[in-house]
Design a protein around this motif. Sequence first.
Motif, PDB file in Angstrom:
ATOM      1  N   MET A   1       0.818  -1.187   0.000  1.00 17.28           N
ATOM      2  CA  MET A   1       0.000   0.000   0.000  1.00 17.28           C
ATOM      3  C   MET A   1       0.867   1.258   0.000  1.00 17.28           C
ATOM      4  SD  MET A   1      -3.403   0.799   0.900  1.00 17.28           S
ATOM      5  CE  MET A   1      -4.192   2.286   1.263  1.00 17.28           C
ATOM      6  N   ASN A   2       1.913   1.249   0.807  1.00 22.05           N
ATOM      7  CA  ASN A   2       2.802   2.396   0.889  1.00 22.05           C
ATOM      8  C   ASN A   2       3.480   2.663  -0.450  1.00 22.05           C
ATOM      9  OD1 ASN A   2       4.119   4.528   1.975  1.00 22.05           O
ATOM     10  ND2 ASN A   2       5.559   3.319   3.173  1.00 22.05           N
ATOM     11  N   THR A   3       3.922   1.629  -1.128  1.00 22.00           N
ATOM     12  CA  THR A   3       4.561   1.801  -2.433  1.00 22.00           C
ATOM     13  C   THR A   3       3.564   2.288  -3.469  1.00 22.00           C
ATOM     14  OG1 THR A   3       4.385  -0.597  -2.519  1.00 22.00           O
ATOM     15  CG2 THR A   3       6.587   0.335  -2.480  1.00 22.00           C
ATOM     16  N   LEU A   4       2.333   1.880  -3.365  1.00 21.66           N
ATOM     17  CA  LEU A   4       1.316   2.324  -4.297  1.00 21.66           C
ATOM     18  C   LEU A   4       1.079   3.833  -4.152  1.00 21.66           C
ATOM     19  CD1 LEU A   4      -0.699   1.486  -6.454  1.00 21.66           C
ATOM     20  CD2 LEU A   4      -2.346   1.065  -4.641  1.00 21.66           C
ATOM     21  N   LEU A   5       1.009   4.304  -2.905  1.00 21.78           N
ATOM     22  CA  LEU A   5       0.846   5.736  -2.659  1.00 21.78           C
ATOM     23  C   LEU A   5       2.064   6.518  -3.139  1.00 21.78           C
ATOM     24  CD1 LEU A   5      -0.779   5.803   0.877  1.00 21.78           C
ATOM     25  CD2 LEU A   5      -1.836   6.437  -1.284  1.00 21.78           C
ATOM     26  N   ARG A   6       3.239   5.962  -2.907  1.00 28.02           N
ATOM     27  CA  ARG A   6       4.471   6.624  -3.327  1.00 28.02           C
ATOM     28  C   ARG A   6       4.502   6.750  -4.851  1.00 28.02           C
ATOM     29  NH1 ARG A   6       9.180   3.800  -1.008  1.00 28.02           N
ATOM     30  NH2 ARG A   6       8.526   4.838   0.873  1.00 28.02           N
ATOM     31  N   LYS A   7       4.140   5.673  -5.569  1.00 28.82           N
ATOM     32  CA  LYS A   7       4.125   5.712  -7.029  1.00 28.82           C
ATOM     33  C   LYS A   7       3.091   6.714  -7.536  1.00 28.82           C
ATOM     34  CE  LYS A   7       5.731   1.049  -8.022  1.00 28.82           C
ATOM     35  NZ  LYS A   7       5.380  -0.242  -8.615  1.00 28.82           N
ATOM     36  N   ALA A   8       1.939   6.789  -6.899  1.00 27.88           N
ATOM     37  CA  ALA A   8       0.901   7.742  -7.311  1.00 27.88           C
ATOM     38  C   ALA A   8       1.362   9.184  -7.085  1.00 27.88           C
ATOM     39  CB  ALA A   8      -0.387   7.469  -6.552  1.00 27.88           C
ATOM     40  N   ALA A   9       2.038   9.420  -5.969  1.00 21.57           N
ATOM     41  CA  ALA A   9       2.535  10.763  -5.682  1.00 21.57           C
ATOM     42  C   ALA A   9       3.614  11.173  -6.673  1.00 21.57           C
ATOM     43  CB  ALA A   9       3.068  10.832  -4.255  1.00 21.57           C
ATOM     44  N   ILE A  10       4.510  10.256  -7.010  1.00 19.78           N
ATOM     45  CA  ILE A  10       5.566  10.555  -7.976  1.00 19.78           C
ATOM     46  C   ILE A  10       4.966  10.843  -9.340  1.00 19.78           C
ATOM     47  CG2 ILE A  10       7.520   9.543  -9.215  1.00 19.78           C
ATOM     48  CD1 ILE A  10       8.278   8.146  -6.583  1.00 19.78           C
ATOM     49  N   GLU A  11       3.999  10.081  -9.751  1.00 14.94           N
ATOM     50  CA  GLU A  11       3.334  10.295 -11.048  1.00 14.94           C
ATOM     51  C   GLU A  11       2.604  11.634 -11.061  1.00 14.94           C
ATOM     52  OE1 GLU A  11       2.757   9.551 -14.860  1.00 14.94           O
ATOM     53  OE2 GLU A  11       3.891   8.227 -13.529  1.00 14.94           O
ATOM     54  N   TYR A  12       1.955  11.953  -9.963  1.00 14.35           N
ATOM     55  CA  TYR A  12       1.254  13.231  -9.850  1.00 14.35           C
ATOM     56  C   TYR A  12       2.230  14.395  -9.975  1.00 14.35           C
ATOM     57  CZ  TYR A  12      -1.413  17.050  -7.779  1.00 14.35           C
ATOM     58  OH  TYR A  12      -2.018  18.256  -7.548  1.00 14.35           O
ATOM     59  N   LEU A  13       3.378  14.311  -9.285  1.00 14.09           N
ATOM     60  CA  LEU A  13       4.370  15.377  -9.349  1.00 14.09           C
ATOM     61  C   LEU A  13       4.959  15.505 -10.745  1.00 14.09           C
ATOM     62  CD1 LEU A  13       6.176  14.899  -5.934  1.00 14.09           C
ATOM     63  CD2 LEU A  13       4.627  16.725  -6.595  1.00 14.09           C
ATOM     64  N   LYS A  14       5.178  14.392 -11.425  1.00 11.47           N
ATOM     65  CA  LYS A  14       5.720  14.445 -12.782  1.00 11.47           C
ATOM     66  C   LYS A  14       4.751  15.150 -13.729  1.00 11.47           C
ATOM     67  CE  LYS A  14       8.642  10.324 -12.750  1.00 11.47           C
ATOM     68  NZ  LYS A  14       8.808   8.968 -13.309  1.00 11.47           N
ATOM     69  N   THR A  15       3.455  14.852 -13.613  1.00  9.90           N
ATOM     70  CA  THR A  15       2.481  15.466 -14.510  1.00  9.90           C
ATOM     71  C   THR A  15       2.358  16.958 -14.235  1.00  9.90           C
ATOM     72  OG1 THR A  15       1.055  13.958 -13.262  1.00  9.90           O
ATOM     73  CG2 THR A  15       0.609  14.172 -15.598  1.00  9.90           C
ATOM     74  N   ASN A  16       2.362  17.357 -12.987  1.00 11.63           N
ATOM     75  CA  ASN A  16       2.271  18.782 -12.657  1.00 11.63           C
ATOM     76  C   ASN A  16       3.528  19.528 -13.050  1.00 11.63           C
ATOM     77  OD1 ASN A  16      -0.308  18.735 -11.744  1.00 11.63           O
ATOM     78  ND2 ASN A  16       0.239  18.478  -9.596  1.00 11.63           N
ATOM     79  N   ALA A  17       4.663  18.908 -12.927  1.00 14.54           N
ATOM     80  CA  ALA A  17       5.907  19.557 -13.315  1.00 14.54           C
ATOM     81  C   ALA A  17       5.916  19.808 -14.807  1.00 14.54           C
ATOM     82  CB  ALA A  17       7.102  18.702 -12.898  1.00 14.54           C
ATOM     83  N   ARG A  18       5.438  18.853 -15.589  1.00 10.72           N
ATOM     84  CA  ARG A  18       5.410  19.034 -17.038  1.00 10.72           C
ATOM     85  C   ARG A  18       4.465  20.165 -17.429  1.00 10.72           C
ATOM     86  NH1 ARG A  18       3.833  13.716 -18.463  1.00 10.72           N
ATOM     87  NH2 ARG A  18       5.327  12.593 -17.209  1.00 10.72           N
ATOM     88  N   SER A  19       3.294  20.219 -16.823  1.00  2.88           N
ATOM     89  CA  SER A  19       2.326  21.246 -17.217  1.00  2.88           C
ATOM     90  C   SER A  19       2.771  22.632 -16.762  1.00  2.88           C
ATOM     91  CB  SER A  19       0.949  20.922 -16.652  1.00  2.88           C
ATOM     92  OG  SER A  19       0.987  20.940 -15.249  1.00  2.88           O
ATOM     93  N   SER A  20       3.424  22.736 -15.616  1.00  3.97           N
ATOM     94  CA  SER A  20       3.865  24.054 -15.155  1.00  3.97           C
ATOM     95  C   SER A  20       5.054  24.550 -15.962  1.00  3.97           C
ATOM     96  CB  SER A  20       4.208  24.013 -13.664  1.00  3.97           C
ATOM     97  OG  SER A  20       5.320  23.194 -13.439  1.00  3.97           O
ATOM     98  N   THR A  21       5.944  23.647 -16.387  1.00  2.00           N
ATOM     99  CA  THR A  21       7.057  24.112 -17.211  1.00  2.00           C
ATOM    100  C   THR A  21       6.568  24.479 -18.591  1.00  2.00           C
ATOM    101  OG1 THR A  21       7.589  21.839 -17.810  1.00  2.00           O
ATOM    102  CG2 THR A  21       8.816  22.805 -15.984  1.00  2.00           C
ATOM    103  N   HIS A  22       5.544  23.806 -19.076  1.00  2.00           N
ATOM    104  CA  HIS A  22       5.001  24.156 -20.381  1.00  2.00           C
ATOM    105  C   HIS A  22       4.345  25.539 -20.333  1.00  2.00           C
ATOM    106  CE1 HIS A  22       3.250  23.824 -24.311  1.00  2.00           C
ATOM    107  NE2 HIS A  22       2.049  24.064 -23.803  1.00  2.00           N
ATOM    108  N   ALA A  23       3.716  25.892 -19.224  1.00  2.00           N
ATOM    109  CA  ALA A  23       3.065  27.194 -19.103  1.00  2.00           C
ATOM    110  C   ALA A  23       4.088  28.318 -19.048  1.00  2.00           C
ATOM    111  CB  ALA A  23       2.195  27.235 -17.859  1.00  2.00           C
TER     112      ALA A  23
END
Length: 107
Positions: A1-23
Amino acid sequence: MNTLLRKAAIEYLKTNARSSTHAATAGGHGGGFKLWKKMTFFVAFPAVGLGMLNAYLAHQEHAHAERPEFKPYDFLRIRSKRFPWGDGQKSLFHNPHVNALPSGYEH
Protein backbone atom coordinates in the motif's frame (compact mmCIF):
# COMPACT_ATOMS: atom_id res chain seq x y z
CA MET A 1 0.00 0.00 0.00
CA ASN A 2 2.80 2.40 0.89
CA THR A 3 4.56 1.80 -2.43
CA LEU A 4 1.32 2.32 -4.30
CA LEU A 5 0.85 5.74 -2.66
CA ARG A 6 4.47 6.62 -3.33
CA LYS A 7 4.12 5.71 -7.03
CA ALA A 8 0.90 7.74 -7.31
CA ALA A 9 2.54 10.76 -5.68
CA ILE A 10 5.57 10.55 -7.98
CA GLU A 11 3.33 10.29 -11.05
CA TYR A 12 1.25 13.23 -9.85
CA LEU A 13 4.37 15.38 -9.35
CA LYS A 14 5.72 14.45 -12.78
CA THR A 15 2.48 15.47 -14.51
CA ASN A 16 2.27 18.78 -12.66
CA ALA A 17 5.91 19.56 -13.31
CA ARG A 18 5.41 19.03 -17.04
CA SER A 19 2.33 21.25 -17.22
CA SER A 20 3.87 24.05 -15.15
CA THR A 21 7.06 24.11 -17.21
CA HIS A 22 5.00 24.16 -20.38
CA ALA A 23 3.07 27.19 -19.10
CA ALA A 24 6.32 29.07 -18.51
CA THR A 25 7.59 28.57 -22.06
CA ALA A 26 7.10 31.08 -24.87
CA GLY A 27 3.92 29.56 -26.30
CA GLY A 28 2.18 28.60 -23.08
CA HIS A 29 1.03 31.94 -21.69
CA GLY A 30 -2.12 32.23 -23.77
CA GLY A 31 -1.68 35.83 -24.97
CA GLY A 32 -0.90 37.38 -21.58
CA PHE A 33 2.04 39.25 -23.08
CA LYS A 34 -0.23 41.17 -25.44
CA LEU A 35 -2.60 42.07 -22.61
CA TRP A 36 0.19 43.47 -20.42
CA LYS A 37 1.73 45.32 -23.36
CA LYS A 38 -1.61 47.00 -24.13
CA MET A 39 -2.16 47.80 -20.45
CA THR A 40 1.28 49.38 -20.27
CA PHE A 41 0.73 51.64 -23.26
CA PHE A 42 -2.95 52.49 -22.75
CA VAL A 43 -3.23 52.56 -18.94
CA ALA A 44 0.14 52.92 -17.22
CA PHE A 45 1.79 55.56 -19.43
CA PRO A 46 -1.28 57.85 -19.54
CA ALA A 47 -1.68 57.51 -15.75
CA VAL A 48 1.94 58.55 -15.21
CA GLY A 49 1.49 61.45 -17.62
CA LEU A 50 -1.66 62.65 -15.85
CA GLY A 51 0.11 62.42 -12.51
CA MET A 52 2.98 64.53 -13.83
CA LEU A 53 0.55 67.11 -15.23
CA ASN A 54 -1.29 67.27 -11.89
CA ALA A 55 1.96 67.82 -9.97
CA TYR A 56 3.10 70.52 -12.42
CA LEU A 57 -0.18 72.42 -12.24
CA ALA A 58 -0.26 72.22 -8.44
CA HIS A 59 3.30 73.55 -8.32
CA GLN A 60 2.41 76.45 -10.63
CA GLU A 61 -0.56 77.31 -8.45
CA HIS A 62 1.58 77.63 -5.31
CA ALA A 63 4.77 78.96 -6.91
CA HIS A 64 4.01 82.63 -6.29
CA ALA A 65 2.52 82.34 -2.81
CA GLU A 66 3.93 84.60 -0.09
CA ARG A 67 6.10 82.97 2.52
CA PRO A 68 4.80 83.00 6.08
CA GLU A 69 5.87 85.65 8.55
CA PHE A 70 9.01 84.75 10.52
CA LYS A 71 8.39 84.01 14.21
CA PRO A 72 11.52 83.40 16.28
CA TYR A 73 10.29 80.50 18.39
CA ASP A 74 12.97 79.01 20.66
CA PHE A 75 12.09 75.39 19.88
CA LEU A 76 12.34 75.77 16.08
CA ARG A 77 15.63 75.76 14.13
CA ILE A 78 17.72 74.56 17.09
CA ARG A 79 21.42 74.40 16.16
CA SER A 80 23.13 72.39 18.90
CA LYS A 81 25.94 71.56 16.49
CA ARG A 82 27.06 73.38 13.33
CA PHE A 83 26.55 71.75 9.95
CA PRO A 84 29.86 70.49 8.49
CA TRP A 85 29.48 72.50 5.25
CA GLY A 86 29.30 76.18 4.33
CA ASP A 87 28.77 78.60 7.20
CA GLY A 88 27.29 75.86 9.40
CA GLN A 89 23.83 77.44 9.64
CA LYS A 90 22.23 76.14 6.43
CA SER A 91 21.03 72.56 6.03
CA LEU A 92 22.17 70.46 3.09
CA PHE A 93 18.98 71.17 1.11
CA HIS A 94 18.57 74.81 2.18
CA ASN A 95 16.18 76.92 0.11
CA PRO A 96 16.47 80.64 0.98
CA HIS A 97 12.90 81.35 -0.17
CA VAL A 98 11.30 78.74 2.09
CA ASN A 99 13.72 77.79 4.89
CA ALA A 100 14.48 80.35 7.57
CA LEU A 101 17.71 80.58 9.54
CA PRO A 102 17.58 80.98 13.36
CA SER A 103 17.85 84.77 12.91
CA GLY A 104 15.23 85.04 10.12
CA TYR A 105 14.83 84.72 6.38
CA GLU A 106 17.63 85.66 4.01
CA HIS A 107 16.89 88.64 1.80
